[in-house]
Design an enzyme around this catalytic site. Sequence first.
Site, PDB file in Angstrom:
ATOM      1  N   ARG A  83       0.883  -1.128  -0.011  1.00 39.55           N
ATOM      2  CA  ARG A  83      -0.061  -0.010  -0.048  1.00 39.55           C
ATOM      3  C   ARG A  83       0.774   1.234  -0.098  1.00 39.55           C
ATOM      4  NH1 ARG A  83      -4.535   0.417   4.572  1.00 39.55           N
ATOM      5  NH2 ARG A  83      -2.810   0.996   5.704  1.00 39.55           N
ATOM      6  N   LYS A 185      -2.817   6.562   1.157  1.00 40.70           N
ATOM      7  CA  LYS A 185      -2.416   6.919   2.731  1.00 40.70           C
ATOM      8  C   LYS A 185      -1.509   8.416   2.500  1.00 40.70           C
ATOM      9  CE  LYS A 185      -2.284   4.817   7.027  1.00 40.70           C
ATOM     10  NZ  LYS A 185      -3.522   5.449   7.692  1.00 40.70           N
ATOM     11  N   GLU A 221     -16.104   6.261   4.448  1.00 39.64           N
ATOM     12  CA  GLU A 221     -15.444   5.553   5.827  1.00 39.64           C
ATOM     13  C   GLU A 221     -15.545   6.789   6.778  1.00 39.64           C
ATOM     14  OE1 GLU A 221     -11.234   4.940   4.942  1.00 39.64           O
ATOM     15  OE2 GLU A 221     -11.156   6.412   3.141  1.00 39.64           O
TER      16      GLU A 221
HETATM   17  N1  PLP Z   1      -9.422   4.368   6.472  1.00 41.85           N
HETATM   18  C1  PLP Z   1      -8.486   5.397   7.061  1.00 41.85           C
HETATM   19  C2  PLP Z   1      -8.777   6.705   6.413  1.00 41.85           C
HETATM   20  C3  PLP Z   1      -7.446   5.209   7.661  1.00 41.85           C
HETATM   21  O1  PLP Z   1      -6.645   6.254   8.234  1.00 41.85           O
HETATM   22  C4  PLP Z   1      -7.153   3.666   8.154  1.00 41.85           C
HETATM   23  C5  PLP Z   1      -6.109   3.367   9.058  1.00 41.85           C
HETATM   24  O2  PLP Z   1      -4.849   2.949   8.572  1.00 41.85           O
HETATM   25  C6  PLP Z   1      -8.079   3.031   7.909  1.00 41.85           C
HETATM   26  C7  PLP Z   1      -9.127   3.303   6.802  1.00 41.85           C
HETATM   27  C8  PLP Z   1      -7.830   1.282   8.094  1.00 41.85           C
HETATM   28  O3  PLP Z   1      -6.826   0.900   7.310  1.00 41.85           O
HETATM   29  P1  PLP Z   1      -5.845  -0.361   8.154  1.00 41.85           P
HETATM   30  O4  PLP Z   1      -7.007  -1.269   8.346  1.00 41.85           O
HETATM   31  O5  PLP Z   1      -5.079  -0.809   6.720  1.00 41.85           O
HETATM   32  O6  PLP Z   1      -5.170   0.042   9.200  1.00 41.85           O
HETATM   33  C1  COI Z   2      -3.964   3.345  11.290  1.00 45.95           C
HETATM   34  O1  COI Z   2      -4.943   3.226  11.845  1.00 45.95           O
HETATM   35  O2  COI Z   2      -3.044   2.931  11.414  1.00 45.95           O
HETATM   36  C2  COI Z   2      -3.843   4.882  10.950  1.00 45.95           C
HETATM   37  O3  COI Z   2      -3.324   5.340  10.324  1.00 45.95           O
HETATM   38  C3  COI Z   2      -5.255   5.647  11.501  1.00 45.95           C
HETATM   39  C4  COI Z   2      -4.969   7.084  12.232  1.00 45.95           C
HETATM   40  C5  COI Z   2      -4.188   7.024  13.395  1.00 45.95           C
HETATM   41  C6  COI Z   2      -4.718   8.218  11.259  1.00 45.95           C
END
Ligand code: PLP
Ligand code: COI
Length: 340
Positions: A83, A185, A221
């Site tokens: 990612r 991200k 989201e």
């Molecule tokens: N959506 C957003 C905007 C986020 O910042 C995060 C955190 O990482 C997620 C979703 C969840 O992603 P992940 O499950 O890969 O941590």
């Molecule tokens: C995460 O879940 O790792 C994120 O990046 C979410 C947040 C702290 C911005």
Amino acid sequence: MSKTVDIDWENLGFDYIQTPYRFLAKHVNGAWQKGELTEDPNLHIHEGSTALHYGQQCFEGMKAYRTKDGSIQLFRPYENARRMNDSARRLRMPQIPEEMFVEAIKEVVRANEAYVPPYGTGASLYIRPLYIGVGPNIGVKPAPEFIFTAFCMPVGPYFKGGLVPTNFVISDYDRAAPMGTGASKVGGNYAASLLPGYEAHERNFSDCIYLDPATHTKIEEVGSANFFGITADNKFITPISPSILPSITKYSLLQIAKERLGMEAIEGDVYLSELDQFVEAGACGTAAVISPIGGIQTQDKFHVFYSETEVGPITTKLYNELVGIQFGDIEAPEGWIVKV
Ligand code: PLP
Ligand code: COI
């Protein structure tokens, strides 16, 4: 160093704590230099750095978990590597070899081993890989040099209380554009979420939920996590959209719901007008883990799911399975766990 430092592990929140070591590698003259651990938490970067002016930066969020036998493991770290490279591609930054990324994470975790919370405390080590464009520049173009760094700290729950329902509010703002950078991200998405997040907190909500930026009719989201809902007929449904972050937790839950809980697991449209179909709902992510959603405030109504105070049974099952896998208590699907 002692096995673990003396910290009140059970009462950790999601706050910055400085740990002794971070990894840092530079990309100069078109090639990666060998990175190394450093003790300096400050970055000394050029005033012309594109990360500062034009937001040429991306990051990741991942965790290391202490298992019952005292060993340490990562949850799907290659997904974070991929990612980050997808985000880098969107921002015209060089790719980071996946092995270099995962080795850097392992090195940081090992160096800060005393800060990996003990098994059974519920806490984990949050790791923040950060990738920025640096060096002298003023035009809108990719930076001449880049820094990849990763630091870490012990954390508890992101949303207050952890596995406790909290309330969210539908935002009037967008965090991303339909064909923008919502699926990457990148810091800009989070900068755009600061004012909506502040306004949500002022109204006593945990965070806001964004709608699809093109029609404002579908749930996208949460500012810091993906959304899922459970229907009365046992379906796990999570939004599909080109402008949400492809959450690794979300994809893991889709698989767990289908393969371990025998549910129908669907990525699809989640219309705001159809919230009544859900008997439970939650926010999911690395930091959020699974945070049950008690209720959602829309423009004209407060919609309660299972309960404002109690966690629903399916959400509990999903949580136990996910966290059990992460802490090594439940066997993981092939390839999900990488030992440090
Ligand atoms: N959506 C957003 C905007 C986020 O910042 C995060 C955190 O990482 C997620 C979703 C969840 O992603 P992940 O499950 O890969 O941590
Ligand atoms: C995460 O879940 O790792 C994120 O990046 C979410 C947040 C702290 C911005």
